[in-house]
Write an enzyme that holds these catalytic residues in place. Structure first.
Site, short mmCIF file in Angstrom:
data_model
loop_
_atom_site.label_atom_id
_atom_site.label_comp_id
_atom_site.label_asym_id
_atom_site.label_seq_id
_atom_site.Cartn_x
_atom_site.Cartn_y
_atom_site.Cartn_z
N GLU A 130 0.83 -1.25 0.09
CA GLU A 130 -0.25 -0.10 0.14
C GLU A 130 1.02 1.45 0.01
OE1 GLU A 130 -3.48 1.88 2.94
OE2 GLU A 130 -2.43 0.36 3.51
N LYS A 135 -9.08 2.42 -2.41
CA LYS A 135 -9.34 1.62 -1.25
C LYS A 135 -10.87 1.85 -0.69
CE LYS A 135 -7.08 1.14 3.42
NZ LYS A 135 -5.81 1.72 4.28
N CYS A 185 -5.12 -3.31 2.23
CA CYS A 185 -5.22 -3.42 3.63
C CYS A 185 -6.50 -3.42 4.46
CB CYS A 185 -4.31 -2.22 4.15
SG CYS A 185 -3.56 -2.06 5.89
#
Length: 565
Positions: free
Chosen positions: A41, A116, A152
């Site tokens: 990330e 994300k 994540c």
């Protein structure tokens, strides 16, 4: 199809250097026949970039660097790179101006961008300050294989595993419903003691629940107070571990996806630390090395008292930077016991570091003479004791300024919690190495260190010596030695009692009644809780401390100073 996991150690803001790390990993992966490379990330800018993201030129430079990286990559390889993307609807919708994104680079261009979906805002995370959440599921198709892409936190919302949902959507479930062949997760997940076991359990559960192979790649290295352990891992659809990269070091591994099965085939599984002490030791060594070098220092200076805290910090620094880059300064006062000086010198000899002795006796006398007109008719007390610590702090800062060394402070978490430390004295420093390590764990780490004889683990000069921390340091009662016969337990409960109270208060969020119900004396509990509250102003002025627990006195600790609670 071969997939490569690149466990990288980026420096926040070093776009050119981070890009070169990715390019080097890409060339290695391509030479081993990989078709898709996974990087962590925000691998292009490093995590966490914090308020650098508020600088438009930084964001634009990232886009330029990303485009150049795409042009330089091997033509046979597709690469997933962590970056940020502007939100074109921000002005109209009132949303954040950026997305936390993954870019698919292939054939010289940015082919796709994924955002994300779940943005954490707890502990050290504050992503809603900067980012707009993505609203769509993310997937790509490569050579007929459909890959579900998550970032994540997108992986951390399985209601079956946690017993609840922290967010309305579950990106993993959405991707499975769309019929992807495998899942990848690109992470920058900070280290805390024992966290890898939780990660593995969660990933295993998701792989089994959805019958989907999962590849997880994590950042490694230290950035400010945060340490990232890497420990990148892959599970097949049965929840079996097929690949694990070493913790606390950069690495690259190839995992093969067999379309005929379809599943991941077994690859290399690295050995993990065999104990929690070894794990914490490795994290602290990495944290010191990266903080020192990423801040532009080569050498460090430490005040050595002959006590266990400064001994552990010196051992960590020696392992991180090499004995030739560590200066230990002994600063005895008239109250320093002879054994403390002997113990400090024995530690210096065991580690092979450079040392120098500066007596503070005359400086103390000078302070006494200067303050005598004002302090007349008063009893000597805490003010005079603290002057000793502040003299030492001034000397260490003078050395730091003169030679360009980073000063490492040596206070542990137990002391930081209750304020058993001196502002502008032993709290001086550029990095608080063990500020998240309770005193009882300090002893445990030192005993573990002495039990090891392999040079690779200890990284000290003599791989055959049995003792690194002198035995007398481990056995004598801890003391600040600021007055005759002083020991820590004159002011504090025994450390096993104190640390249990602090664990319940800080980590378990228990109140006084719960802590007392657990068996602690009411007066002791009330005293400790009062000390913790009163010491907040000190902690706010402390140097950054390396985070190794789930709740440290750092980025994620946001207590008021002026408070009646």
């Amino acid at each position: 199809m071969k997939l490569a996991l690149a466990q990288l150690n980026p420096t926040v803001g070093d776009l050119a250097g981070n890009s070169q790390q990715i390019l080097k990993a890409a060339n290695t992966a391509a030479s081993q026949g990989a078709r898709l490379l996974l990087t962590p990330e925000l691998s292009l800018c490093g995590y966490p970039p914090r308020d650098l993201l508020l600088n438009p030129s930084f964001v634009e430079s990232m886009a330029t660097t990303l485009g150049k990286l795409a042009e330089d990559l091997p033509p046979s390889l597709a690469v997933l790179v962590g970056t940020v993307e502007k939100n074109p609807k921000a002005q109209m919708s009132g949303g954040k101006h950026l997305f936390n994104s993954i870019a698919l680079l292939e054939r010289g261009k940015v082919q796709q961008i994924f955002h994300k979906r779940l943005l954490p805002t707890y502990d050290v995370f504050d992503e809603k300050r900067y980012f707009e959440p993505g609203l769509e599921s993310n997937s790509l198709t490569l050579d007929g294989v459909r890959v579900g892409v998550t970032i994540c936190e997108d992986l951390w919302n399985d209601e079956e595993f946690w017993g609840k949902r922290n967010y309305q959507v579950n990106p993993i479930a959405d991707l499975v419903q769309q019929g992807v062949d495998l899942l990848v997760n690109l992470s920058a997940s900070p280290y805390s003691a024992g966290k890898q076991q939780i990660r593995e359990s969660m990933l295993r559960h998701s792989a089994r629940r959805y019958q989907q192979p999962i590849l997880y790649v994590n950042q490694v290295g230290g950035n400010d107070d945060l340490i990232f352990d890497g420990s990148s891992i892959a599970f097949n659809r049965a929840g079996e571990k097929v690949c694990l990269l070493p913790a606390f070091e950069t690495n690259l591994a190839i995992v093969e996806f067999d379309e005929a099965v379809p599943d991941l085939l077994p690859a290399k599984v690295a050995a993990m630390p065999t104990s929690l002490d070894e794990e914490i030791w490795s994290a602290l060594v990495l944290g010191v090395r990266d903080y020192t070098h990423k801040c532009g220092f080569q050498k460090v200076v430490i005040g050595l008292s002959g006590g266990i805290d400064s001994s552990l910090v010196a051992a960590i620094a020696t392992a991180a930077l090499g004995a030739e880059n560590v200066l230990g300064v002994l600063m005895p006062s008239p109250y320093s016991s002879e054994h403390s000086i002997i113990d400090a010198q024995a530690l210096v000899d065991n580690l092979g570091i450079i040392s120098h002795t500066l007596s503070i006796k005359e400086l103390m006398q000078g302070y006494d003479q200067t303050l005598a007109p004002l302090f007349t008719n008063t009893e000597p007390g805490i003010a005079e004791e603290n002057i000793q610590s502040r003299i030492r702090g001034n000397l260490l800062m003078a050395i730091s300024n003169k030679f360009g060394y980073l000063l490492l402070s040596t206070g542990n978490k137990s002391e930081m919690a209750v304020g058993y430390c001196t502002l502008y004295g032993d709290m001086n420093g550029g990095l608080a190495v063990i500020a998240d390590v309770p005193k009882t764990r300090v002893y445990s780490l030192c005993k573990w260190l002495n039990s090891r004889t392999d040079k690779k683990v200890k990284n000290v000069q003599d791989s055959t010596q049995q003792e690194i921390i002198p035995a007398n340091i481990l056995s004598k009662p801890p003391s600040a030695e600021l007055k005759p016969g002083q020991v820590d337990q004159d002011s504090l409960p025994s450390y096993d009692i104190l640390d249990d109270i602090l664990q319940r208060l800080i980590h378990d969020h228990q109140g006084a009644a719960q802590i007392i119900a657990a068996g602690h004396e009411p007066e002791v509990v009330k005293k400790v809780l009062k000390m913790v509250a009163r010491a907040e102003f000190k902690r706010r002025q402390a140097p950054p401390g390396l985070k190794i627990t789930d709740r440290a006195f750092g980025t994620g600790w946001r207590m008021p100073i002026a408070s009646k609670w």
